[in-house]
Design a protein around this motif. Sequence first.
Motif, PDB file in Angstrom:
ATOM      1  N   TYR A   1     -13.512  -1.014   6.202  1.00  0.00           N
ATOM      2  CA  TYR A   1     -13.373  -2.446   5.595  1.00  0.00           C
ATOM      3  C   TYR A   1     -13.809  -2.563   4.241  1.00  0.00           C
ATOM      4  O   TYR A   1     -13.302  -2.732   3.430  1.00  0.00           O
ATOM      5  CB  TYR A   1     -14.030  -3.252   6.492  1.00  0.00           C
ATOM      6  CG  TYR A   1     -14.449  -4.698   5.707  1.00  0.00           C
ATOM      7  CD1 TYR A   1     -13.431  -5.783   5.615  1.00  0.00           C
ATOM      8  CD2 TYR A   1     -15.685  -4.904   5.060  1.00  0.00           C
ATOM      9  CE1 TYR A   1     -13.509  -6.795   4.918  1.00  0.00           C
ATOM     10  CE2 TYR A   1     -15.776  -5.846   4.247  1.00  0.00           C
ATOM     11  CZ  TYR A   1     -14.679  -7.158   4.321  1.00  0.00           C
ATOM     12  OH  TYR A   1     -14.727  -8.102   3.541  1.00  0.00           O
ATOM     13  N   SER A   2     -14.972  -1.795   3.957  1.00  0.00           N
ATOM     14  CA  SER A   2     -15.463  -1.566   2.682  1.00  0.00           C
ATOM     15  C   SER A   2     -14.446  -1.064   1.930  1.00  0.00           C
ATOM     16  O   SER A   2     -14.450  -1.373   0.449  1.00  0.00           O
ATOM     17  CB  SER A   2     -16.924  -0.953   2.728  1.00  0.00           C
ATOM     18  OG  SER A   2     -17.768  -1.514   3.543  1.00  0.00           O
ATOM     19  N   LEU A   3     -14.037   0.160   1.981  1.00  0.00           N
ATOM     20  CA  LEU A   3     -13.059   0.824   1.320  1.00  0.00           C
ATOM     21  C   LEU A   3     -11.922  -0.018   0.875  1.00  0.00           C
ATOM     22  O   LEU A   3     -11.465  -0.122  -0.498  1.00  0.00           O
ATOM     23  CB  LEU A   3     -12.610   2.005   1.872  1.00  0.00           C
ATOM     24  CG  LEU A   3     -13.608   3.261   1.856  1.00  0.00           C
ATOM     25  CD1 LEU A   3     -13.002   4.238   2.483  1.00  0.00           C
ATOM     26  CD2 LEU A   3     -13.995   3.504   0.608  1.00  0.00           C
ATOM     27  N   GLN A   4     -11.186  -0.708   1.970  1.00  0.00           N
ATOM     28  CA  GLN A   4     -10.008  -1.615   1.619  1.00  0.00           C
ATOM     29  C   GLN A   4     -10.593  -2.762   0.578  1.00  0.00           C
ATOM     30  O   GLN A   4      -9.683  -3.343  -0.116  1.00  0.00           O
ATOM     31  CB  GLN A   4      -9.331  -1.997   2.754  1.00  0.00           C
ATOM     32  CG  GLN A   4     -10.096  -3.166   3.775  1.00  0.00           C
ATOM     33  CD  GLN A   4     -10.085  -4.484   3.261  1.00  0.00           C
ATOM     34  OE1 GLN A   4      -9.039  -4.837   2.762  1.00  0.00           O
ATOM     35  NE2 GLN A   4     -10.867  -5.310   3.715  1.00  0.00           N
ATOM     36  N   HIS A   5     -11.534  -3.349   0.988  1.00  0.00           N
ATOM     37  CA  HIS A   5     -12.216  -4.500   0.142  1.00  0.00           C
ATOM     38  C   HIS A   5     -12.229  -4.254  -1.214  1.00  0.00           C
ATOM     39  O   HIS A   5     -12.017  -4.986  -2.118  1.00  0.00           O
ATOM     40  CB  HIS A   5     -13.612  -5.019   0.664  1.00  0.00           C
ATOM     41  CG  HIS A   5     -14.106  -6.325  -0.036  1.00  0.00           C
ATOM     42  ND1 HIS A   5     -13.503  -7.335   0.234  1.00  0.00           N
ATOM     43  CD2 HIS A   5     -15.179  -6.332  -1.040  1.00  0.00           C
ATOM     44  CE1 HIS A   5     -14.153  -8.214  -0.641  1.00  0.00           C
ATOM     45  NE2 HIS A   5     -15.004  -7.657  -1.313  1.00  0.00           N
ATOM     46  N   LEU A   6     -12.753  -2.941  -1.635  1.00  0.00           N
ATOM     47  CA  LEU A   6     -12.814  -2.536  -2.879  1.00  0.00           C
ATOM     48  C   LEU A   6     -11.458  -2.117  -3.500  1.00  0.00           C
ATOM     49  O   LEU A   6     -11.568  -2.171  -4.767  1.00  0.00           O
ATOM     50  CB  LEU A   6     -13.735  -1.099  -3.166  1.00  0.00           C
ATOM     51  CG  LEU A   6     -15.005  -0.929  -2.309  1.00  0.00           C
ATOM     52  CD1 LEU A   6     -15.648   0.089  -2.622  1.00  0.00           C
ATOM     53  CD2 LEU A   6     -15.856  -2.021  -3.293  1.00  0.00           C
ATOM     54  N   GLY A   7     -10.440  -2.059  -3.030  1.00  0.00           N
ATOM     55  CA  GLY A   7      -9.150  -1.774  -3.319  1.00  0.00           C
ATOM     56  C   GLY A   7      -8.455  -0.557  -3.074  1.00  0.00           C
ATOM     57  O   GLY A   7      -7.357  -0.272  -3.241  1.00  0.00           O
ATOM     58  N   CYS A   8      -8.954   0.218  -2.151  1.00  0.00           N
ATOM     59  CA  CYS A   8      -8.505   1.385  -1.527  1.00  0.00           C
ATOM     60  C   CYS A   8      -7.352   1.048  -0.400  1.00  0.00           C
ATOM     61  O   CYS A   8      -7.570   0.208   0.138  1.00  0.00           O
ATOM     62  CB  CYS A   8      -9.535   2.273  -0.926  1.00  0.00           C
ATOM     63  SG  CYS A   8     -10.535   3.144  -1.695  1.00  0.00           S
ATOM     64  N   THR A   9      -6.145   1.858  -0.328  1.00  0.00           N
ATOM     65  CA  THR A   9      -5.455   1.857   0.661  1.00  0.00           C
ATOM     66  C   THR A   9      -5.687   2.653   1.988  1.00  0.00           C
ATOM     67  O   THR A   9      -6.245   3.547   1.674  1.00  0.00           O
ATOM     68  CB  THR A   9      -3.871   2.102   0.076  1.00  0.00           C
ATOM     69  OG1 THR A   9      -3.532   1.256  -0.969  1.00  0.00           O
ATOM     70  CG2 THR A   9      -2.875   1.790   1.259  1.00  0.00           C
ATOM     71  N   ILE A  10      -5.746   2.198   3.119  1.00  0.00           N
ATOM     72  CA  ILE A  10      -5.993   2.626   4.184  1.00  0.00           C
ATOM     73  C   ILE A  10      -4.896   3.195   5.098  1.00  0.00           C
ATOM     74  O   ILE A  10      -3.967   2.337   5.567  1.00  0.00           O
ATOM     75  CB  ILE A  10      -6.770   1.759   5.195  1.00  0.00           C
ATOM     76  CG1 ILE A  10      -8.099   1.109   4.367  1.00  0.00           C
ATOM     77  CG2 ILE A  10      -7.497   2.611   6.406  1.00  0.00           C
ATOM     78  CD1 ILE A  10      -8.852   2.309   3.708  1.00  0.00           C
ATOM     79  N   PRO A  11      -4.606   4.344   5.271  1.00  0.00           N
ATOM     80  CA  PRO A  11      -3.258   4.920   5.931  1.00  0.00           C
ATOM     81  C   PRO A  11      -3.631   4.590   7.656  1.00  0.00           C
ATOM     82  O   PRO A  11      -4.444   4.178   8.102  1.00  0.00           O
ATOM     83  CB  PRO A  11      -3.176   6.292   5.738  1.00  0.00           C
ATOM     84  CG  PRO A  11      -4.541   6.755   5.334  1.00  0.00           C
ATOM     85  CD  PRO A  11      -5.252   5.680   4.950  1.00  0.00           C
ATOM     86  N   PRO A  12      -2.513   4.797   8.342  1.00  0.00           N
ATOM     87  CA  PRO A  12      -2.696   4.724   9.770  1.00  0.00           C
ATOM     88  C   PRO A  12      -3.661   5.718  10.351  1.00  0.00           C
ATOM     89  O   PRO A  12      -3.938   6.732   9.742  1.00  0.00           O
ATOM     90  CB  PRO A  12      -1.343   4.913  10.365  1.00  0.00           C
ATOM     91  CG  PRO A  12      -0.351   4.657   9.027  1.00  0.00           C
ATOM     92  CD  PRO A  12      -1.120   5.139   8.062  1.00  0.00           C
ATOM     93  N   ASN A  13      -4.387   5.707  11.228  1.00  0.00           N
ATOM     94  CA  ASN A  13      -5.360   6.390  11.926  1.00  0.00           C
ATOM     95  C   ASN A  13      -6.155   7.106  11.042  1.00  0.00           C
ATOM     96  O   ASN A  13      -6.403   8.258  11.078  1.00  0.00           O
ATOM     97  CB  ASN A  13      -4.427   7.490  12.818  1.00  0.00           C
ATOM     98  CG  ASN A  13      -3.597   6.807  13.977  1.00  0.00           C
ATOM     99  OD1 ASN A  13      -2.499   7.009  13.634  1.00  0.00           O
ATOM    100  ND2 ASN A  13      -4.047   6.080  14.611  1.00  0.00           N
ATOM    101  N   ALA A  14      -6.806   6.180  10.247  1.00  0.00           N
ATOM    102  CA  ALA A  14      -7.555   6.649   9.046  1.00  0.00           C
ATOM    103  C   ALA A  14      -9.158   7.118   9.524  1.00  0.00           C
ATOM    104  O   ALA A  14      -9.964   7.029   8.279  1.00  0.00           O
ATOM    105  CB  ALA A  14      -7.621   5.668   7.913  1.00  0.00           C
ATOM    106  N   ASP A  15      -9.530   7.079  10.769  1.00  0.00           N
ATOM    107  CA  ASP A  15     -10.742   7.575  11.033  1.00  0.00           C
ATOM    108  C   ASP A  15     -10.857   8.534  12.169  1.00  0.00           C
ATOM    109  O   ASP A  15      -9.885   8.845  12.961  1.00  0.00           O
ATOM    110  CB  ASP A  15     -11.665   6.342  11.506  1.00  0.00           C
ATOM    111  CG  ASP A  15     -10.868   5.726  12.853  1.00  0.00           C
ATOM    112  OD1 ASP A  15      -9.818   5.283  12.740  1.00  0.00           O
ATOM    113  OD2 ASP A  15     -11.570   5.616  13.878  1.00  0.00           O
TER     114      ASP A  15
END
Length: 241
Positions: free
Chosen positions: A153-167
């Motif tokens: 959540y923090s990374l996408q809020h900063l502006g990063c794009t999150i791919p599928p299954n990113a953890d």
Amino acid sequence: MDTPRWQDADFTGLRAIVFNCTLKRSPEKSHTQGLIDVSTAIMQKHGVDVEVLRVVDHDIATGVYPDMTEHGWASDAWPEIWERVRASDILVIAGPIWLGDNSSVTKRVIERLYAMSGLTNEQGQYIYYGKVGGAIITGNEDGIKHCASNILYSLQHLGCTIPPNADAGWIGEAGPGPSYLDEGSGGPENEFTQRNTTFMTWNLMHLARLLKERGGFPTGGNERVQWDQGVNFDHPNPEYR
């Protein structure tokens, strides 16, 4: 037989930075590093330039400003580290679980990343646009999904794009017990963990290359510089300000 396409995949030109947010200084064994190594080995095999940074080995000040020496701290390694983050296409935050939550070091990294979030790129977008983010979690207590969701959540809020299954993560049996690299833990052989780590790594590389090949995240309705200049991007109430 034709060689499967993934075997020949070349991601040369991509750069990744992985923050190991263990509480242990080098050279003490880090279980988080053990799982990081699985992911980075795949990246490096396919041409990605990878840097792993063990955060506690660096004098990173606490705070939410770009340079904390301007706010009372005697020293701060973050400004120099930030230049390596800026140059990266893939950003992974990896760390342990303590009391069911991310480590204090993980929180510090997120806070310092947040400190730079007001900067913009050459297209006038927020500075993290065009970067992709992922999370790696280790421990011997429950909390992988909670910790990963906080990071992602923090990374996408900063502006990063999150791919599928990113953890990806490993916790073993709930409660006190062996950690990932401990003998007999079962961590390195755990199919669920190794599959998730592998899928996460490939998805980070695929998405980073897609974004890099097209010059970053598409512009249009997301340029902070133009917004500040009064462009409303079809907002229905341009006079609200």
